[in-house]
Design a protein around this motif. Structure first.
Motif, PDB file in Angstrom:
ATOM      1  N   LEU A 126       0.831  -1.201   0.000  1.00  0.00           N
ATOM      2  CA  LEU A 126       0.000   0.000   0.000  1.00  0.00           C
ATOM      3  C   LEU A 126       0.872   1.260   0.000  1.00  0.00           C
ATOM      4  O   LEU A 126       0.575   2.240  -0.687  1.00  0.00           O
ATOM      5  CB  LEU A 126      -0.933  -0.009   1.212  1.00  0.00           C
ATOM      6  N   SER A 127       1.942   1.207   0.771  1.00  0.00           N
ATOM      7  CA  SER A 127       2.876   2.330   0.785  1.00  0.00           C
ATOM      8  C   SER A 127       3.518   2.499  -0.590  1.00  0.00           C
ATOM      9  O   SER A 127       3.703   3.635  -1.063  1.00  0.00           O
ATOM     10  CB  SER A 127       3.960   2.106   1.846  1.00  0.00           C
ATOM     11  N   TYR A 128       3.831   1.387  -1.244  1.00  0.00           N
ATOM     12  CA  TYR A 128       4.430   1.444  -2.577  1.00  0.00           C
ATOM     13  C   TYR A 128       3.503   2.189  -3.542  1.00  0.00           C
ATOM     14  O   TYR A 128       3.950   3.046  -4.315  1.00  0.00           O
ATOM     15  CB  TYR A 128       4.706   0.024  -3.080  1.00  0.00           C
ATOM     16  N   VAL A 129       2.225   1.867  -3.481  1.00  0.00           N
ATOM     17  CA  VAL A 129       1.265   2.511  -4.382  1.00  0.00           C
ATOM     18  C   VAL A 129       1.153   3.997  -4.069  1.00  0.00           C
ATOM     19  O   VAL A 129       1.116   4.837  -4.983  1.00  0.00           O
ATOM     20  CB  VAL A 129      -0.106   1.818  -4.294  1.00  0.00           C
ATOM     21  N   ARG A 130       1.106   4.352  -2.782  1.00  0.00           N
ATOM     22  CA  ARG A 130       1.047   5.773  -2.428  1.00  0.00           C
ATOM     23  C   ARG A 130       2.265   6.519  -2.964  1.00  0.00           C
ATOM     24  O   ARG A 130       2.162   7.633  -3.490  1.00  0.00           O
ATOM     25  CB  ARG A 130       0.952   5.934  -0.904  1.00  0.00           C
ATOM     26  N   CYS A 131       3.419   5.897  -2.822  1.00  0.00           N
ATOM     27  CA  CYS A 131       4.655   6.523  -3.315  1.00  0.00           C
ATOM     28  C   CYS A 131       4.651   6.627  -4.836  1.00  0.00           C
ATOM     29  O   CYS A 131       5.091   7.636  -5.402  1.00  0.00           O
ATOM     30  CB  CYS A 131       5.863   5.722  -2.840  1.00  0.00           C
ATOM     31  N   LEU A 132       4.167   5.582  -5.505  1.00  0.00           N
ATOM     32  CA  LEU A 132       4.065   5.615  -6.958  1.00  0.00           C
ATOM     33  C   LEU A 132       3.205   6.777  -7.426  1.00  0.00           C
ATOM     34  O   LEU A 132       3.527   7.456  -8.410  1.00  0.00           O
ATOM     35  CB  LEU A 132       3.447   4.312  -7.474  1.00  0.00           C
ATOM     36  N   LYS A 133       2.107   7.001  -6.737  1.00  0.00           N
ATOM     37  CA  LYS A 133       1.209   8.096  -7.117  1.00  0.00           C
ATOM     38  C   LYS A 133       1.936   9.430  -7.048  1.00  0.00           C
ATOM     39  O   LYS A 133       1.769  10.285  -7.926  1.00  0.00           O
ATOM     40  CB  LYS A 133      -0.025   8.104  -6.201  1.00  0.00           C
TER      41      LYS A 133
END
Length: 316
Positions: free
Chosen positions: A214-221
């Protein structure tokens, strides 16, 4: 806790075991399997692997394995090996326009030396950057455990004053990383986003795999919405698809970001991504000090361990 998270913790503990290290590094069967994931022990072997990748339109970032160097002579040897590697890549016509770049751990070039470690690492990293600039390619500073994050980012800032293309690595399992992404998502900034592969305390890092994702996706955004150049380091099909969707949403062209995967992991998928017109860069490690690298990669994702164990079973 998810069983995969327990496995990851066990693998990271194994990486610190001298007994296990000796058994693995001296076993002929394991060393033969390692060849799938590590491009030999010499510069010519690494260059040969990069050349093979280019035949399928894959890019490369090459890492000379080793870390936590505590004497200056060893750090300078690592620096000189990188310079020789860059010259060899250029001679093979593999370096121009960043087709093959290098990844450097600061602890391998002196950061861990007591006293003047940061200054020594900066000096050696600067020499590597000068060599990269001379042959038309780039350098990415690998990130290590959380105790070195601020020092690594300080060195990054110092290098970018003269070499604005120096890449950074951020790890989504750290609580701080989303904020670091916001700081680094600027024009010209190259940022590799990975999950993270060191054993970190709960106070600084997410412990559950789902939380890390989930953190990865937030960072990707953050990175895809920014003005920098995101480097999506993941083998997870879901995250690869999300990265592609975010890039499309923000109107990014294929040359404004890239995917990255490890040598030996999902090679068919790597080729598929490259064939679809995306930039696909393969992380190519080489050198004698391959044990710690390999164990952390196995711990980073259970599927990596499955690849390795399946290879061992086949060779056995």
């Amino acid at each position: 806790m998810d069983p995969s998270d327990l496995l990851r913790g066990a693998m990271l503990q194994i990486s610190d075991s001298d007994l296990v290290r000796k058994a693995v590094t001296t076993a002929p069967v394991s060393r033969s399997v390692v060849q799938r994931y590590v491009a030999g022990e010499s510069v010519p072997e690494a260059v040969a692997v990069v050349g093979e990748l280019r035949t399928t339109n894959r890019l490369a970032t090459v890492d000379y394995l080793g870390e936590d160097v505590t004497d200056r002579a060893h750090a300078e040897h690592t620096r000189d090996t990188y310079v020789a590697l860059l010259d060899a890549l250029a001679e093979a016509d593999l370096a121009a326009f960043g087709a093959a770049e290098v990844s450097v751990k600061l602890s391998a070039v002196g950061q861990a030396i007591p006293g003047d470690g940061d200054a020594i690492a900066l000096e050696n990293a600067r020499a590597i950057c000068e060599a990269a600039a001379r042959v038309g390619t780039t350098v990415t500073l690998d990130m290590e455990d959380h105790t070195t994050t601020d020092r690594t980012l300080e060195t990054l800032r110092a290098l970018r004053a003269d070499f604005p293309w120096v890449g950074a690595v951020l790890q989504s399992y750290l609580h701080r990383t989303e904020a670091d992404c916001r700081d680094l998502a600027t024009e010209g900034s190259r940022v590799r986003l990975c999950k993270g592969a060191y054993k970190e305390p709960e106070s600084v890092a997410f412990q559950d795999g789902e939380d890390v994702d989930l953190s990865y996706v937030r960072c990707l955004k953050v990175l895809m919405a920014g003005d920098g150049y995101p480097m999506v380091a993941s083998h997870d099909p879901r995250l690869v698809d999300i990265a592609g969707a975010l890039a499309s949403h923000h109107g990014r062209s294929p040359d404004s970001y890239e995917f990255q995967m490890l040598a030996g992991v999902r090679p068919a998928e790597q080729v598929r991504i490259a064939d679809r017109g995306h930039q696909m860069r393969v992380y190519v490690p080489f050198g004698e000090d391959w044990y710690g690298y390999l164990v952390r990669r196995m711990a980073e994702r259970p599927a990596n361990l499955q690849f390795f164990l399946r290879s061992l079973a086949t060779r056995g």
